[in-house]
Scaffold this motif. Structure first.
Motif, PDB file in Angstrom:
ATOM      1  N   ALA A   1       5.390  -9.661  88.402  1.00 52.58           N
ATOM      2  CA  ALA A   1       4.075  -9.833  87.801  1.00 52.58           C
ATOM      3  C   ALA A   1       3.111  -8.736  88.208  1.00 52.58           C
ATOM      4  O   ALA A   1       2.082  -8.557  87.579  1.00 52.58           O
ATOM      5  CB  ALA A   1       3.499 -11.193  88.195  1.00 52.58           C
TER       6      ALA A   1
ATOM      7  N   ASP B   1      -2.583  -9.729  89.639  1.00 54.39           N
ATOM      8  CA  ASP B   1      -2.382 -10.749  88.620  1.00 54.39           C
ATOM      9  C   ASP B   1      -3.517 -11.754  88.489  1.00 54.39           C
ATOM     10  O   ASP B   1      -3.508 -12.573  87.592  1.00 54.39           O
ATOM     11  CB  ASP B   1      -1.060 -11.481  88.854  1.00 54.39           C
ATOM     12  CG  ASP B   1      -1.066 -12.321  90.123  1.00 54.39           C
ATOM     13  OD1 ASP B   1      -2.083 -12.332  90.850  1.00 54.39           O
ATOM     14  OD2 ASP B   1      -0.045 -12.978  90.372  1.00 54.39           O
TER      15      ASP B   1
ATOM     16  N   LEU C   1      -2.562 -15.574  88.095  1.00 56.13           N
ATOM     17  CA  LEU C   1      -1.802 -16.029  86.939  1.00 56.13           C
ATOM     18  C   LEU C   1      -0.577 -16.814  87.403  1.00 56.13           C
ATOM     19  O   LEU C   1      -0.066 -16.578  88.496  1.00 56.13           O
ATOM     20  CB  LEU C   1      -1.338 -14.841  86.093  1.00 56.13           C
ATOM     21  CG  LEU C   1      -2.423 -14.081  85.356  1.00 56.13           C
ATOM     22  CD1 LEU C   1      -1.833 -12.868  84.649  1.00 56.13           C
ATOM     23  CD2 LEU C   1      -3.114 -14.978  84.356  1.00 56.13           C
TER      24      LEU C   1
ATOM     25  N   ARG D   1       4.962 -14.634  80.955  1.00 49.56           N
ATOM     26  CA  ARG D   1       4.650 -13.500  81.832  1.00 49.56           C
ATOM     27  C   ARG D   1       3.219 -13.042  81.566  1.00 49.56           C
ATOM     28  O   ARG D   1       2.615 -13.416  80.564  1.00 49.56           O
ATOM     29  CB  ARG D   1       5.619 -12.355  81.615  1.00 49.56           C
ATOM     30  CG  ARG D   1       5.574 -11.784  80.201  1.00 49.56           C
ATOM     31  CD  ARG D   1       6.602 -10.684  80.020  1.00 49.56           C
ATOM     32  NE  ARG D   1       6.740 -10.295  78.657  1.00 49.56           N
ATOM     33  CZ  ARG D   1       7.575 -10.845  77.776  1.00 49.56           C
ATOM     34  NH1 ARG D   1       8.354 -11.833  78.150  1.00 49.56           N
ATOM     35  NH2 ARG D   1       7.635 -10.412  76.542  1.00 49.56           N
ATOM     36  N   ALA D   2       2.740 -12.236  82.497  1.00 49.85           N
ATOM     37  CA  ALA D   2       1.421 -11.653  82.301  1.00 49.85           C
ATOM     38  C   ALA D   2       1.445 -10.842  81.016  1.00 49.85           C
ATOM     39  O   ALA D   2       2.406 -10.127  80.742  1.00 49.85           O
ATOM     40  CB  ALA D   2       1.056 -10.767  83.486  1.00 49.85           C
TER      41      ALA D   2
ATOM     42  N   TYR E   1      -2.000 -14.275  79.830  1.00 51.42           N
ATOM     43  CA  TYR E   1      -0.650 -14.787  80.002  1.00 51.42           C
ATOM     44  C   TYR E   1      -0.036 -15.017  78.624  1.00 51.42           C
ATOM     45  O   TYR E   1      -0.683 -15.565  77.737  1.00 51.42           O
ATOM     46  CB  TYR E   1      -0.667 -16.098  80.790  1.00 51.42           C
ATOM     47  CG  TYR E   1       0.651 -16.405  81.450  1.00 51.42           C
ATOM     48  CD1 TYR E   1       0.997 -15.805  82.655  1.00 51.42           C
ATOM     49  CD2 TYR E   1       1.555 -17.273  80.861  1.00 51.42           C
ATOM     50  CE1 TYR E   1       2.208 -16.072  83.257  1.00 51.42           C
ATOM     51  CE2 TYR E   1       2.768 -17.543  81.465  1.00 51.42           C
ATOM     52  CZ  TYR E   1       3.086 -16.944  82.667  1.00 51.42           C
ATOM     53  OH  TYR E   1       4.292 -17.207  83.258  1.00 51.42           O
TER      54      TYR E   1
END
Length: 136
Positions: free
Chosen positions: A42, A46, A49, A65-66, A82
């Protein structure tokens, strides 16, 4: 002019959100392996997230996923940066103010995280294919 229904309003809102947000494109075929990416995937920036995931749930590949979009989006999108995919098609997700998540498929059933939202969407689809929203 046709009467405005809840379905038309939600479809229009989701199409606008999809057009305004950064979308990640994947090409995923049928998957048989179940894997989960670690926190290093990630990135170090992040902003809290949820962890990325990539698994097969009830025969459908779900991924989260991001969202990469060539820049930082601080609070700009409903999904808070996201992205969630079901069989390679983006599932629009949104984080609520209380920290729960909803998707365009299971809009009235908040869940704890994007993985649960993807699983709820697979359950709701009952084998049907997720159709992406048109950009225009």
């Amino acid at each position: 002019m046709p009467e405005l229904s809840r379905r038309r309003a939600l479809t229009a809102a989701a199409a606008l959100a999809a057009a305004a947000g950064a979308t990640a494109v994947t090409t995923a075929g049928p998957a048989t392996a179940v894997t989960t990416a670690g926190p290093a995937a990630a990135g170090a920036h992040d902003h809290g997230l949820p962890e990325p995931f990539d698994e097969v749930y009830k025969g459908r590949r779900i991924q989260g996923r991001a969202a990469g979009g060539g820049g930082h989006h601080h609070g700009g999108g409903h999904g808070d940066g996201y992205a969630v995919f079901v069989d390679g098609v983006e599932l629009h997700v949104m984080r609520n103010a209380d920290g729960t998540w909803i998707s365009v498929v299971s809009h009235y059933a908040p869940v704890a995280d994007p993985r649960a939202a993807a699983r709820a969407a697979v359950d709701e689809l009952q084998g049907a294919r997720l159709v992406p929203f048109p950009a225009n």
